[in-house]
Write a protein that holds these residues in place. Structure first.
Motif, PDB file in Angstrom:
ATOM      1  N   PRO A   1      -2.101  -1.521  -5.077  1.00 17.84           N
ATOM      2  CA  PRO A   1      -3.428  -1.165  -5.593  1.00 17.84           C
ATOM      3  C   PRO A   1      -3.516  -1.471  -7.088  1.00 17.84           C
ATOM      4  O   PRO A   1      -2.526  -1.448  -7.812  1.00 17.84           O
ATOM      5  N   ASP A   2      -4.707  -1.759  -7.537  1.00 18.50           N
ATOM      6  CA  ASP A   2      -4.931  -2.042  -8.952  1.00 18.50           C
ATOM      7  C   ASP A   2      -4.438  -0.877  -9.816  1.00 18.50           C
ATOM      8  O   ASP A   2      -4.569   0.292  -9.451  1.00 18.50           O
ATOM      9  N   ALA A   3      -3.838  -1.224 -10.944  1.00 21.54           N
ATOM     10  CA  ALA A   3      -3.392  -0.273 -11.965  1.00 21.54           C
ATOM     11  C   ALA A   3      -2.086   0.422 -11.621  1.00 21.54           C
ATOM     12  O   ALA A   3      -1.553   1.161 -12.452  1.00 21.54           O
ATOM     13  N   VAL A   4      -1.536   0.217 -10.444  1.00 23.03           N
ATOM     14  CA  VAL A   4      -0.237   0.821 -10.120  1.00 23.03           C
ATOM     15  C   VAL A   4       0.854   0.068 -10.862  1.00 23.03           C
ATOM     16  O   VAL A   4       0.986  -1.151 -10.738  1.00 23.03           O
ATOM     17  N   ARG A   5       1.649   0.805 -11.647  1.00 21.38           N
ATOM     18  CA  ARG A   5       2.735   0.206 -12.438  1.00 21.38           C
ATOM     19  C   ARG A   5       4.080   0.834 -12.082  1.00 21.38           C
ATOM     20  O   ARG A   5       4.989   0.912 -12.910  1.00 21.38           O
ATOM     21  N   ALA A   6       4.205   1.269 -10.857  1.00 26.71           N
ATOM     22  CA  ALA A   6       5.418   1.977 -10.433  1.00 26.71           C
ATOM     23  C   ALA A   6       6.598   1.049 -10.207  1.00 26.71           C
ATOM     24  O   ALA A   6       7.751   1.490 -10.258  1.00 26.71           O
ATOM     25  N   VAL A   7       6.343  -0.245  -9.929  1.00 29.85           N
ATOM     26  CA  VAL A   7       7.438  -1.177  -9.645  1.00 29.85           C
ATOM     27  C   VAL A   7       8.067  -1.604 -10.962  1.00 29.85           C
ATOM     28  O   VAL A   7       7.446  -2.266 -11.793  1.00 29.85           O
ATOM     29  N   LYS A   8       9.329  -1.235 -11.152  1.00 28.83           N
ATOM     30  CA  LYS A   8      10.022  -1.482 -12.409  1.00 28.83           C
ATOM     31  C   LYS A   8      10.978  -2.672 -12.339  1.00 28.83           C
ATOM     32  O   LYS A   8      11.455  -3.130 -13.391  1.00 28.83           O
ATOM     33  N   SER A   9      11.283  -3.158 -11.162  1.00 27.64           N
ATOM     34  CA  SER A   9      12.116  -4.356 -11.021  1.00 27.64           C
ATOM     35  C   SER A   9      11.992  -4.877  -9.602  1.00 27.64           C
ATOM     36  O   SER A   9      11.701  -4.118  -8.665  1.00 27.64           O
ATOM     37  N   VAL A  10      12.190  -6.186  -9.466  1.00 28.33           N
ATOM     38  CA  VAL A  10      12.290  -6.830  -8.148  1.00 28.33           C
ATOM     39  C   VAL A  10      13.517  -7.734  -8.208  1.00 28.33           C
ATOM     40  O   VAL A  10      13.664  -8.547  -9.124  1.00 28.33           O
ATOM     41  N   THR A  11      14.402  -7.581  -7.225  1.00 32.17           N
ATOM     42  CA  THR A  11      15.615  -8.391  -7.151  1.00 32.17           C
ATOM     43  C   THR A  11      15.641  -9.111  -5.814  1.00 32.17           C
ATOM     44  O   THR A  11      15.614  -8.469  -4.764  1.00 32.17           O
ATOM     45  N   LEU A  12      15.664 -10.434  -5.867  1.00 30.17           N
ATOM     46  CA  LEU A  12      15.660 -11.260  -4.666  1.00 30.17           C
ATOM     47  C   LEU A  12      17.077 -11.754  -4.392  1.00 30.17           C
ATOM     48  O   LEU A  12      17.705 -12.380  -5.254  1.00 30.17           O
ATOM     49  N   LEU A  13      17.588 -11.472  -3.194  1.00 29.22           N
ATOM     50  CA  LEU A  13      18.922 -11.899  -2.786  1.00 29.22           C
ATOM     51  C   LEU A  13      18.783 -13.019  -1.767  1.00 29.22           C
ATOM     52  O   LEU A  13      18.397 -12.790  -0.626  1.00 29.22           O
TER      53      LEU A  13
ATOM     54  N   PRO B   1       0.799  -1.227   0.000  1.00 27.46           N
ATOM     55  CA  PRO B   1       0.000   0.000   0.000  1.00 27.46           C
ATOM     56  C   PRO B   1       0.833   1.279   0.000  1.00 27.46           C
ATOM     57  O   PRO B   1       0.441   2.272  -0.623  1.00 27.46           O
ATOM     58  N   VAL B   2       2.001   1.274   0.677  1.00 25.93           N
ATOM     59  CA  VAL B   2       2.855   2.470   0.668  1.00 25.93           C
ATOM     60  C   VAL B   2       3.355   2.760  -0.742  1.00 25.93           C
ATOM     61  O   VAL B   2       3.420   3.913  -1.170  1.00 25.93           O
ATOM     62  N   ILE B   3       3.703   1.719  -1.493  1.00 29.51           N
ATOM     63  CA  ILE B   3       4.129   1.935  -2.880  1.00 29.51           C
ATOM     64  C   ILE B   3       2.988   2.546  -3.697  1.00 29.51           C
ATOM     65  O   ILE B   3       3.205   3.423  -4.530  1.00 29.51           O
ATOM     66  N   GLY B   4       1.772   2.098  -3.420  1.00 31.92           N
ATOM     67  CA  GLY B   4       0.627   2.708  -4.088  1.00 31.92           C
ATOM     68  C   GLY B   4       0.504   4.183  -3.770  1.00 31.92           C
ATOM     69  O   GLY B   4       0.207   5.004  -4.653  1.00 31.92           O
ATOM     70  N   GLN B   5       0.763   4.549  -2.519  1.00 31.44           N
ATOM     71  CA  GLN B   5       0.707   5.955  -2.126  1.00 31.44           C
ATOM     72  C   GLN B   5       1.836   6.749  -2.777  1.00 31.44           C
ATOM     73  O   GLN B   5       1.652   7.909  -3.168  1.00 31.44           O
ATOM     74  N   LEU B   6       3.006   6.124  -2.903  1.00 30.89           N
ATOM     75  CA  LEU B   6       4.124   6.777  -3.590  1.00 30.89           C
ATOM     76  C   LEU B   6       3.779   7.059  -5.047  1.00 30.89           C
ATOM     77  O   LEU B   6       4.091   8.132  -5.582  1.00 30.89           O
ATOM     78  N   ALA B   7       3.148   6.087  -5.692  1.00 30.40           N
ATOM     79  CA  ALA B   7       2.788   6.254  -7.101  1.00 30.40           C
ATOM     80  C   ALA B   7       1.827   7.422  -7.287  1.00 30.40           C
ATOM     81  O   ALA B   7       1.881   8.131  -8.303  1.00 30.40           O
ATOM     82  N   GLN B   8       0.976   7.628  -6.310  1.00 28.75           N
ATOM     83  CA  GLN B   8       0.023   8.735  -6.388  1.00 28.75           C
ATOM     84  C   GLN B   8       0.698  10.066  -6.079  1.00 28.75           C
ATOM     85  O   GLN B   8       0.428  11.078  -6.722  1.00 28.75           O
ATOM     86  N   ALA B   9       1.616  10.047  -5.084  1.00 24.24           N
ATOM     87  CA  ALA B   9       2.268  11.291  -4.666  1.00 24.24           C
ATOM     88  C   ALA B   9       3.328  11.749  -5.664  1.00 24.24           C
ATOM     89  O   ALA B   9       3.589  12.955  -5.789  1.00 24.24           O
ATOM     90  N   ALA B  10       3.950  10.781  -6.359  1.00 18.88           N
ATOM     91  CA  ALA B  10       5.033  11.117  -7.275  1.00 18.88           C
ATOM     92  C   ALA B  10       4.831  10.381  -8.599  1.00 18.88           C
ATOM     93  O   ALA B  10       5.504   9.376  -8.863  1.00 18.88           O
ATOM     94  N   PRO B  11       3.916  10.844  -9.426  1.00 18.16           N
ATOM     95  CA  PRO B  11       3.672  10.175 -10.712  1.00 18.16           C
ATOM     96  C   PRO B  11       4.966  10.110 -11.530  1.00 18.16           C
ATOM     97  O   PRO B  11       5.727  11.071 -11.594  1.00 18.16           O
ATOM     98  N   GLY B  12       5.203   8.958 -12.123  1.00 15.06           N
ATOM     99  CA  GLY B  12       6.425   8.784 -12.903  1.00 15.06           C
ATOM    100  C   GLY B  12       7.586   8.218 -12.108  1.00 15.06           C
ATOM    101  O   GLY B  12       8.614   7.859 -12.697  1.00 15.06           O
ATOM    102  N   LEU B  13       7.452   8.139 -10.775  1.00 10.94           N
ATOM    103  CA  LEU B  13       8.520   7.555  -9.959  1.00 10.94           C
ATOM    104  C   LEU B  13       8.682   6.075 -10.304  1.00 10.94           C
ATOM    105  O   LEU B  13       7.703   5.328 -10.409  1.00 10.94           O
ATOM    106  N   ARG B  14       9.930   5.649 -10.477  1.00  9.90           N
ATOM    107  CA  ARG B  14      10.250   4.260 -10.783  1.00  9.90           C
ATOM    108  C   ARG B  14      10.768   3.598  -9.498  1.00  9.90           C
ATOM    109  O   ARG B  14      11.770   4.045  -8.937  1.00  9.90           O
ATOM    110  N   VAL B  15      10.101   2.549  -9.060  1.00  3.59           N
ATOM    111  CA  VAL B  15      10.442   1.883  -7.803  1.00  3.59           C
ATOM    112  C   VAL B  15      11.107   0.546  -8.096  1.00  3.59           C
ATOM    113  O   VAL B  15      10.611  -0.236  -8.926  1.00  3.59           O
TER     114      VAL B  15
END
Length: 432
Positions: free
Chosen positions: A275-287, A241-255
């Motif tokens: 949240p639905d339609a949020v596309r802010a996450v541009k990569s996930v790296t698992l260590l 949910p915080v990432i969803g809030q980031l996407a709303q507060a900073a449109p275009g931010l790449r997470v």
């Protein structure tokens, strides 16, 4: 905002409790300041098992240090996730000063609990102080007879039952049999496995493993199982949910999300909480992700009618899911599969034989990567860094070329402070 000793700026921390509730002043500062600082690419790192905030911050300071030089033209920002986790103090961490408990364990292994681990257990299970006191006393005294080990197993089960059940990684996964089986058999199996890990590469010899060593491993697994469940909750109900809030507060931010050990589970479950339609996450790296390698599976090989809990969640990433793994990680190659499904007839398994005998059913992400997801690519680290990485989908990267140091019982599980892994994260997110 930033710790004055942090290696990068701008840097923020997000603190979550066990239910995934975030500290609102920290969240609000991030939502406001990420735009003020002109951040375009935000790297969010979640630690795995860890003692306290200072330990997590030290990890972030070391891991993030190479980033400015690796991507000098990028407008980077950095987040360190703080969540209630713990580790046993006798576990060595490469590139960090060896704790007194780890040094003592290396010199003379003992099932007794050191004071720092005992304190961490009390913080993790605050309502079970009397149970932890009993467990510590039994590990110190090591009473003879199977009755004592049976009682030890009963007490460990009280710790496991103290936490909410959480969400399993796959449709078939329930509570590991390690907590419901015969404690005498379980402790003996863990003792055998620990002896095999400690003797790896050492001259051949003969000794009878101490079942109380196995009892300590059972307690360790109870703490880890609790952390694993908690990581999913924090990811889905907190970070997502915080990432969803980031996407709303900073449109275009790449997470760009990354997590070590159970932190890998945390950032993966954050995809469930987007949240639905949020596309802010541009990569996930698992260590060295400490959760089932079938978590993203379309169908389980042993039961195609059941899928991973995170099935298709990689599609919520506007980029790749990169999973680093290493066969030098004995926490995930030996103890994870044994704890996941330990039955009486598994007692003959030891060391590296365990994963082979139990088969892939109980494997972890950090041992052999994402499984049963069509189209998953497999690369070694050199090929991954030569790039380019796939633009979407799952990518398994064998990181054993650098993730290779560490002593028992966890092996190379925490050997992640390498600039090559920082480069890999930036490559996954196409950050230059």
């Amino acid at each position: 905002m930033a710790d004055p000793g942090m290696s990068v700026t701008p840097y923020w921390e997000l603190t979550f409790d066990a239910d995934g509730d975030v500290e609102r002043p920290e969240r609000d500062r991030l939502l406001t300041q990420v735009t003020e600082h002109g951040v375009r690419d935000l790297v969010v790192f979640a630690h795995g098992w860890n003692d306290d905030r200072s330990g997590a911050t030290a990890l972030y300071r070391r891991f993030y240090a190479p980033f400015p030089a690796l991507a000098p033209g990028a407008r980077l920002g950095y987040v360190g996730v703080i969540w209630p986790s713990m580790r046993f103090s006798d576990e060595p961490i490469p590139d960090f000063p060896k704790s007194a408990a780890a040094a003592a364990a290396e010199a003379a292994p003992s099932p007794a609990l050191d004071k720092d681990t005992r304190r961490a257990l009390l913080g993790t299970f605050p309502d079970r102080a009397s149970v932890i006191d009993q467990l510590a006393r039994m590990l110190d005294e090591r009473p003879d007879g199977t009755e004592a080990l049976t009682e030890f197993g009963r007490l460990v089960r009280l710790l496991v039952d103290a936490e909410p059940p959480g969400v399993a990684d796959t449709g078939e996964e329930g509570e590991p049999a390690v907590f419901t089986g015969d404690p005498v058999t379980v402790c003996a199996a863990f003792a055998d496995a620990l002896a095999a890990v400690r003797s790896s590469g050492a001259p051949a010899g003969f000794s009878i493993p101490n079942p109380w060593e196995g009892a300590k491993e059972l307690l360790r697994q109870a703490a880890y199982y609790t952390m694993k469940r908690r990581a999913g909750t924090v990811g889905e109900h907190g970070l997502g949910p915080v990432i969803g809030q980031l996407a709303q507060a900073a449109p275009g931010l790449r997470v760009h999300l990354t997590g070590h050990s159970f932190g890998g589970r945390l950032v993966s479950f954050a995809l469930r909480g987007l949240p639905d339609a949020v596309r802010a996450v541009k990569s996930v790296t698992l260590l060295q992700g400490a959760f089932s390698h079938y978590a993203f599976a379309d169908g389980l090989p042993q039961d195609p009618g059941k899928a991973g809990t995170l099935k298709d969640r990689q599609r919520r990433i506007d980029g790749p899911l990169v999973c680093c793994h290493s066969h030098f990680d004995s926490a995930l190659g030996t103890f994870y599969p044994l704890a996941s499904r330990l039955a009486g007839d598994d007692r003959s398994c030891a060391g590296s034989e365990i994963a082979a005998v139990l088969g892939p059913r109980w494997g972890a992400m950090g041992h052999d990567g994402v499984q049963a997801v069509p189209g998953t690519r497999r690369l070694d680290l050199a090929a991954a860094l030569a790039g380019p990485l796939p633009a979407t989908g799952c990518v398994n990267v064998d990181a054993a070329a650098v993730v290779r140091r560490g002593g028992p019982p966890t092996g190379a599980h925490s050997d992640i402070l390498h600039p090559e892994l920082a480069r890999l994260l930036l490559a996954a997110g196409r950050v230059t």
